[in-house]
Scaffold this motif. Structure first.
Motif, mmCIF file in Angstrom:
data_model
loop_
_atom_site.group_PDB
_atom_site.id
_atom_site.type_symbol
_atom_site.label_atom_id
_atom_site.label_comp_id
_atom_site.label_asym_id
_atom_site.label_seq_id
_atom_site.Cartn_x
_atom_site.Cartn_y
_atom_site.Cartn_z
ATOM 1 N N ILE A 86 0.358 -26.346 17.438
ATOM 2 C CA ILE A 86 0.251 -25.427 18.376
ATOM 3 C C ILE A 86 1.127 -24.427 18.099
ATOM 4 O O ILE A 86 0.747 -22.960 17.945
ATOM 5 N N ALA A 87 2.353 -24.397 17.812
ATOM 6 C CA ALA A 87 3.218 -23.284 17.425
ATOM 7 C C ALA A 87 2.882 -22.879 16.288
ATOM 8 O O ALA A 87 3.239 -21.584 16.158
ATOM 9 N N ARG A 88 2.549 -23.726 15.119
ATOM 10 C CA ARG A 88 2.398 -23.088 14.204
ATOM 11 C C ARG A 88 1.166 -21.926 13.851
ATOM 12 O O ARG A 88 0.950 -20.943 13.332
ATOM 13 N N SER A 89 0.090 -22.442 14.769
ATOM 14 C CA SER A 89 -1.107 -21.779 15.018
ATOM 15 C C SER A 89 -0.700 -20.088 15.437
ATOM 16 O O SER A 89 -1.001 -19.076 15.085
ATOM 17 N N ALA A 90 0.277 -20.280 16.517
ATOM 18 C CA ALA A 90 0.750 -19.036 17.048
ATOM 19 C C ALA A 90 1.593 -18.110 16.188
ATOM 20 O O ALA A 90 1.420 -16.853 16.095
ATOM 21 N N LEU A 91 2.462 -18.776 15.292
ATOM 22 C CA LEU A 91 3.092 -18.290 13.991
ATOM 23 C C LEU A 91 2.020 -17.413 13.136
ATOM 24 O O LEU A 91 2.308 -16.338 12.914
ATOM 25 N N ARG A 96 -0.907 -16.610 14.024
ATOM 26 C CA ARG A 96 -1.803 -15.467 14.370
ATOM 27 C C ARG A 96 -0.851 -14.171 14.806
ATOM 28 O O ARG A 96 -1.410 -13.029 14.701
ATOM 29 N N LYS A 97 0.433 -14.262 14.446
ATOM 30 C CA LYS A 97 1.293 -13.279 14.365
ATOM 31 C C LYS A 97 1.135 -12.157 13.141
ATOM 32 O O LYS A 97 1.101 -11.048 13.093
ATOM 33 N N ILE A 98 0.421 -12.843 12.289
ATOM 34 C CA ILE A 98 -0.042 -12.268 10.957
ATOM 35 C C ILE A 98 -1.399 -12.176 10.731
ATOM 36 O O ILE A 98 -1.998 -11.882 9.460
ATOM 37 N N ASN A 99 -2.183 -12.376 11.600
ATOM 38 C CA ASN A 99 -3.705 -12.386 11.763
ATOM 39 C C ASN A 99 -4.061 -13.285 10.546
ATOM 40 O O ASN A 99 -4.919 -12.863 9.765
ATOM 41 N N TYR A 100 -3.626 -14.606 10.672
ATOM 42 C CA TYR A 100 -4.096 -15.629 9.415
ATOM 43 C C TYR A 100 -4.010 -16.879 9.874
ATOM 44 O O TYR A 100 -3.569 -17.902 9.173
ATOM 45 N N ILE A 130 -3.806 -12.967 -0.467
ATOM 46 C CA ILE A 130 -4.099 -12.719 0.826
ATOM 47 C C ILE A 130 -2.959 -13.113 1.694
ATOM 48 O O ILE A 130 -2.376 -12.357 2.699
ATOM 49 N N PHE A 131 -2.269 -14.094 1.513
ATOM 50 C CA PHE A 131 -1.135 -14.624 2.416
ATOM 51 C C PHE A 131 0.294 -13.744 2.249
ATOM 52 O O PHE A 131 0.524 -13.243 3.052
ATOM 53 N N ARG A 132 0.282 -13.531 0.944
ATOM 54 C CA ARG A 132 1.547 -12.681 0.703
ATOM 55 C C ARG A 132 1.440 -11.437 1.181
ATOM 56 O O ARG A 132 2.327 -10.761 1.779
ATOM 57 N N THR A 133 0.127 -10.705 1.186
ATOM 58 C CA THR A 133 0.112 -9.495 1.932
ATOM 59 C C THR A 133 0.104 -9.612 3.405
ATOM 60 O O THR A 133 0.523 -8.563 3.906
ATOM 61 N N LYS A 134 -0.440 -10.329 3.894
ATOM 62 C CA LYS A 134 -0.278 -10.527 5.256
ATOM 63 C C LYS A 134 1.418 -10.707 5.703
ATOM 64 O O LYS A 134 1.706 -9.930 6.671
ATOM 65 N N ILE A 135 2.154 -11.452 4.907
ATOM 66 C CA ILE A 135 3.535 -11.296 5.281
ATOM 67 C C ILE A 135 4.085 -10.236 5.013
ATOM 68 O O ILE A 135 4.811 -9.787 5.892
ATOM 69 N N ALA A 195 2.868 -7.220 5.052
ATOM 70 C CA ALA A 195 2.282 -6.284 6.308
ATOM 71 C C ALA A 195 3.127 -6.529 7.448
ATOM 72 O O ALA A 195 3.525 -5.588 8.184
ATOM 73 N N SER A 196 3.485 -7.747 7.981
ATOM 74 C CA SER A 196 4.183 -8.159 9.106
ATOM 75 C C SER A 196 5.758 -7.539 8.825
ATOM 76 O O SER A 196 6.309 -7.377 9.956
ATOM 77 N N LYS A 197 6.172 -7.363 7.813
ATOM 78 C CA LYS A 197 7.724 -6.769 7.680
ATOM 79 C C LYS A 197 7.706 -5.300 7.771
ATOM 80 O O LYS A 197 8.821 -4.778 8.218
ATOM 81 N N ASN A 198 6.687 -4.724 7.947
ATOM 82 C CA ASN A 198 6.650 -3.112 7.985
ATOM 83 C C ASN A 198 6.427 -2.795 9.484
ATOM 84 O O ASN A 198 5.909 -3.398 10.213
#
Length: 140
Positions: free
Chosen positions: A36-41, A43-47, A130-135, A137-140
């Motif tokens: 449940i917590a990992r899914s929330a994590l 979702r923060k990067i839309n993945y 795709i995952f690297r890009t999402k990470i 993007a979340s840092k910007n």
């Protein structure tokens, strides 16, 4: 202490169906709280799961570690914190389960996930772009 690249937390009240006959959480349910917590994590990067499926990758858990410190009981309110600590070749997520009553850490854990190509079933030993890009993007 590991670097936390991304963190998310969820609040959970322990339901009756998660406890045994003495009202203590059955050990197997901790994996569900981590999920449940990992899914929330994610979702923060839309993945989260839908986006993973759309991208053609799956991320099965290949290792799960749990350190039980204090038992959880029926009706107890907890916060489950998931933190991404590694993503280059695999996803490593650490977890802390915290009692909302006294702030004590009741459980610690960690999962490791490897990417698989959903069409071929091949295990990938490098994280898909795709995952690297999402990470990033979340840092910007």
């Amino acid at each position: 202490m590991e670097d936390k690249l991304l963190t998310a937390a969820v609040d959970i009240e322990i339901p009756f169906h998660d406890v045994d006959s003495v009202h203590i959480v059955w050990h197997g349910n901790y994996a569900k709280y981590f999920e449940i917590a990992r899914s929330a994590l994610l979702r923060k990067i839309n993945y989260d799961i839908p986006q993973m499926s759309e991208s053609g990758y799956g991320w099965p858990v290949v290792d799960l570690q749990v350190k039980y410190i204090k038992p959880l009981k029926y009706g107890q309110k907890i916060k489950v914190v998931a933190s991404l600590i590694e993503y280059e070749n695999r996803l490593k997520v650490s977890y802390e389960v915290i009692s909302q009553t006294d702030g004590s850490v009741t459980t610690k854990g960690q999962t490791t996930q490897l990417a698989i190509d959903m069409q071929t079933g091949e295990t990938l030993f490098a994280t898909p772009e795709i995952f690297r890009t999402k990470i990033l993007a979340s840092k910007n």
